[in-house]
Design a protein around this motif. Structure first.
Motif: not given
Length: 254
Positions: A68-73, A75-76
């Motif tokens: 979930f955290l990686t899916a946002n800006f 996190g990326r």
């Protein structure tokens, strides 16, 4: 007694091995994750017995939160920074890239998998081998192969197939086969994999049923063809007798 014992072994062995591997995996995850679980969230501290699977549940939650955290800006961005950092390490980057590609191919929903089981003639004419369709051959490989074709060879394209080895289907050969030389099978990829792993001992039920249907059709054709054969034989015998009588009448008397 021997038959009963083998029947019980066939029934109990898959169940026992599956339960053993599952329990061993849960125990390994619990022993690895439980030491890092906060004291207040660990049910083993409140109960007189150990609860199996707590570490597995916490691992699932942590991985879900990480995704979930990686899916946002943010996190990326952190992931990109980490990959750039790992990409500058000589040996680690090769290992990371290989593992990342394997997991993306195996777990990603967009990853391509084998779609069809086929039969091809390999390693020579008259010998047949079971293979899996990977994709249609494109790119430089298809272009170079088509350049080698003769003017009269109309193969209608090539198919990239994976030919597994028995009993280990993880190794094999990548072959580029003409489309016209491939026989598509109705069995699923899972049934074909079972056939490869068992070295031909575990065969899908459809094959036996299909063979029975074909035998019945052949028997019906033979039964329906018998009266026709008898009529043809009778007519041929009658014609032969008539010709013999005519020949006798045509002979001059002595």
């Amino acid at each position: 007694m021997r038959n009963y014992f083998l029947t019980g072994l066939v029934i109990a062995a898959p169940i026992g091995i599956t339960l053993y591997i599952t329990w061993a995996f849960i125990g390994w995850v619990d022993s690895t994750v439980k030491p890092y679980i906060p004291h207040i969230y660990n049910p083993d501290n409140y109960l007189p017995f150990s609860v199996p699977g707590v570490g597995l549940v916490f691992s699932f939650l942590i991985l879900t939160i990480l995704g979930f955290l990686t899916a946002n800006f943010v996190g990326r961005s952190l992931l990109t920074f980490g990959e750039v950092f790992v990409g500058r390490m000589p040996l680690v980057r090769n290992l990371y890239n290989a593992l990342k590609q394997i997991f993306e191919t195996a777990l990603s929903q967009k990853g391509k998998t084998f779609t069809k089981a086929v039969v091809i003639e390999y390693p020579r004419r008259g010998l047949w081998a079971l293979a899996f369709v990977a994709t249609e051959t494109t790119g430089e490989v298809a272009h170079r192969i088509e350049d080698k074709e003769k003017p009269g060879d109309a193969h209608k394209g090539y198919i990239s197939v994976f030919l597994p080895t028995t009993p280990n289907p993880t190794s094999g050969f990548l072959l580029f086969v003409p489309r016209r030389d491939i026989i598509m099978l109705d069995m699923s990829v899972e049934d074909a994999a079972k056939l490869v792993v068992s070295a031909g001992l575990v065969s899908p039920n459809f094959i036996a049923e299909h063979a029975t249907e074909e035998d019945q059709k052949k028997a019906k054709k033979l039964i329906s063809a018998e009266p026709e054969r008898e009529e043809k034989a009778a007519s041929s015998d009658a014609g032969t007798s008539d010709t013999k009588e005519k020949s006798k009448q045509a002979e001059p008397a002595e």
